[in-house]
Write an enzyme that holds these catalytic residues in place. Structure first.
Site, PDB file in Angstrom:
ATOM      1  N   SER A  74       0.832  -1.193   0.000  1.00 26.01           N
ATOM      2  CA  SER A  74       0.000   0.000   0.000  1.00 26.01           C
ATOM      3  C   SER A  74       0.873   1.252   0.000  1.00 26.01           C
ATOM      4  O   SER A  74       1.685   1.437  -0.909  1.00 26.01           O
ATOM      5  CB  SER A  74      -0.957  -0.068   1.190  1.00 26.01           C
ATOM      6  OG  SER A  74      -2.038   0.799   1.030  1.00 26.01           O
ATOM      7  N   ASP A  81      -8.836  -4.510  -6.228  1.00 27.00           N
ATOM      8  CA  ASP A  81      -8.317  -3.760  -5.079  1.00 27.00           C
ATOM      9  C   ASP A  81      -9.078  -2.445  -4.974  1.00 27.00           C
ATOM     10  O   ASP A  81      -9.083  -1.631  -5.894  1.00 27.00           O
ATOM     11  CB  ASP A  81      -6.816  -3.497  -5.267  1.00 27.00           C
ATOM     12  CG  ASP A  81      -6.139  -3.004  -3.997  1.00 27.00           C
ATOM     13  OD1 ASP A  81      -6.760  -2.229  -3.253  1.00 27.00           O
ATOM     14  OD2 ASP A  81      -4.972  -3.391  -3.770  1.00 27.00           O
ATOM     15  N   HIS A  91      -7.628  -5.677  -0.823  1.00 28.73           N
ATOM     16  CA  HIS A  91      -6.437  -4.827  -0.894  1.00 28.73           C
ATOM     17  C   HIS A  91      -5.173  -5.638  -0.696  1.00 28.73           C
ATOM     18  O   HIS A  91      -5.040  -6.349   0.296  1.00 28.73           O
ATOM     19  CB  HIS A  91      -6.558  -3.744   0.178  1.00 28.73           C
ATOM     20  CG  HIS A  91      -5.452  -2.744   0.164  1.00 28.73           C
ATOM     21  ND1 HIS A  91      -4.895  -2.255  -0.996  1.00 28.73           N
ATOM     22  CD2 HIS A  91      -4.793  -2.118   1.188  1.00 28.73           C
ATOM     23  CE1 HIS A  91      -3.952  -1.380  -0.692  1.00 28.73           C
ATOM     24  NE2 HIS A  91      -3.867  -1.284   0.616  1.00 28.73           N
TER      25      HIS A  91
END
Length: 539
Positions: A244, A476, A504
């Site tokens: 991320s 995602d 995610h």
């Protein structure tokens, strides 16, 4: 219940709140720490800054002014447990602290502390070096994340690497940003509409509590810290696994220090070419899609409170969550109130994860809708917000805002830009944004009062880097697949690996992704361009 999830660059909430000022993290809560007192403040220098100072193009250990930082010895010691790591065996971990310049332009002046945790490689005789992790945020504690995942998720990598986690500058047990006390954070998190005054109060708190640190918490400085940590650990090249926001940190590192890149994996990729408003809109569109998928799946499961029609399930969930604005639920246990914003926060928290997380959300909605109890939904919201059962917060939210604003080099959006964004949200993410106003967006996208801002968004090429593996997931919600595609195509030497499925990041959801990533990190074997993997890990 302890939930460990990677997080996106900014807190993604329905625009009923309208502010993207905080975020969750890869491992919410505190972190295991060395038994010595934890660093918390900028350490002032007692000497005159020496010359020369670092050049505009970072030289790292080759810069005489930085050699003392690269040559420092960390005093490693045992780690002590906090509430989020109790039950985790920390005997195999070591904790310590490194020192870095507050301002790399003046390394002889003030310094700050970076908290570290490592788990030495199981096969020391065949060790490949150190593997650094960043779980996301910005604001995540890398110490907490590694303590909770080293054995369950990264055991194969831990055979050949010293696994290393760290709290970036501004975060957790490192010299940390602080803006709001717990009571004020409770009030902010519960607000269904934030105002300009809300943001000004937040900014004033940051300036009062962390004013000296704020100008220097951006990702470029964190990347320079990471190179110092690489040197401190004795590695010639950086091996790194970032999730991320951690992909942005890794990308910036590769651009700053291309010749020192080893094996870098960027999973759940951010696109550095996007401005903050565009990124927020695209993320909310992604969450809208997964929200609809969750609702359609819910009606096929027992105990779903959304009826039996997949065509109306998402609307029923959104109606209930929106309705909390006028009809909040009060806990019979402790008197806490579930507002619309915290209801949506708890819901969206579970959309980051796997089908198992969808089960938690289904149960929480059932309890709230059928039994009028907000307790489980508040647990989910607290997990996202970094709030423990005693009402104490980590600094994740404060750090997230400070770092994002330090990185944000774009001017505050114009009214025309805000209106265009509002139209996109109402057209493509309508469930999450039925009550959003242009004023909500204006408040949530204004970093003007923060003292430092980064460069404008740009395509980062990292020319001269070693091969980089970028991982993207087609469903995602937090970091849309298009971002991974764009990052991989923009980098001078990168390959895109794709996971087909919702949720995610990919590593924790696909054995195929794990095999490919581990093969690259352990053997240097890059998967073939165009490789797709299925989703087969749901727990």
């Amino acid at each position: 219940m302890k939930l460990t999830l990677a997080r996106a660059s900014r807190r993604i909430l329905p625009a009923v709140l309208g502010v993207t000022v905080v975020a969750g993290c890869g491992g919410s809560g505190g972190s295991p720490v060395a038994k010595s007192p934890a660093p918390s403040a900028v350490r002032a220098s007692t000497s005159t800054p020496p010359a020369p100072s670092p050049s505009a193009t970072p030289a790292g250990a080759d810069d005489p002014a930085l050699k003392p930082f690269y040559g420092q010895q960390v005093a490693w010691g045992s780690c002590s447990a906090d509430p989020d790591t109790r039950g985790t065996d920390l005997s195999a971990f070591q904790c310590g602290t490194a020192h870095v310049p507050l301002d790399y332009a003046h390394p002889g002046a003030d310094t700050i502390d970076i908290a570290l945790i490592r788990k030495p490689a199981a096969q020391q005789g065949q060790k490949l070096g150190s593997l650094f992790f960043n779980p996301g945020g910005p604001g995540s504690s890398g110490l907490d994340y590694l303590a909770n995942t080293a054995d369950s998720r990264f055991k194969t990598l831990g055979d050949r690497y010293d696994l290393v986690g760290f709290d970036p500058r501004g975060v957790g047990r490192s010299t940390a940003v602080h803006c709001l006390d717990d009571a004020d954070r409770d009030k902010l998190n519960a607000q269904d509409h934030a105002t300009a005054t809300t943001m000004k109060d937040f900014e004033s708190g940051c300036a009062a509590k962390s004013g000296k640190l704020l100008p220097f918490v951006g990702t470029v400085n964190a990347a320079r810290d990471l190179d110092v940590l690489r040197g401190v650990m004795g590695d010639q090249k950086l091996n790194y696994l970032g999730f991320s926001y951690g992909t942005y940190l890794g990308t910036v590192y590769a651009d700053e220090f291309p010749g020192r890149t080893g094996r870098l994996v960027l999973d759940g990729a951010m696109d550095p070419s996007l401005d903050a408003l565009t990124a927020d809109v695209q993320q909310q569109i992604g969450f809208e899609g997964v929200f609809e998928h969750f609702a359609a799946d819910c009606v096929t499961q027992s105990g779903c409170p959304l009826g039996s029609d997949p065509g109306t399930a998402a609307k029923k969930a959104a109606d209930f969550l929106d309705g909390l604005q006028n009809h909040p639920l009060t806990s019979a246990k402790n008197g806490r109130v579930l507002t619309s914003t915290e209801g949506w926060t708890g819901a969206l928290d579970m959309l980051y994860g796997s089908a198992k997380d969808w089960g938690y959300l289904r149960s929480a909605l059932s309890q709230a809708m059928n039994q009028h109890s907000p307790d489980f939904m508040l647990v989910l919201a607290d997990n996202y917000n970094g709030r423990d059962p005693d009402g104490r917060y980590t600094n994740e939210a404060d750090a997230n805002t400070a770092i994002n604003c330090a990185d944000d080099g774009t001017p505050s959006p114009t009214d025309d830009q805000l209106q265009q964004a509002l139209q996109q949200l109402q057209a493509k993410a309508s469930y999450l944004n039925r009550r959003v106003t242009i004023d909500d967006l204006r408040v949530g996208n204004d970093c003007g009062a923060f003292p430092a801002h980064g460069a404008p968004p740009q395509v980062i090429k990292a020319t001269g880097s070693a091969p980089i593996l970028v991982v993207g997931s087609t469903g995602d919600d937090a970091t849309p697949y298009a971002w991974a595609q764009h990052l991989a195509s923009g980098l001078a030497n990168a390959t895109l690996l794709t996971r087909d499925g919702d949720g995610h990041t990919g590593y924790d959801k696909s054995s195929c992704i794990q095999s490919a990533v581990n093969g690259f990190l352990l053997n240097g074997t890059m998967p073939a361009a165009g490789t797709h993997c299925s989703t087969d890990i749901t727990g």
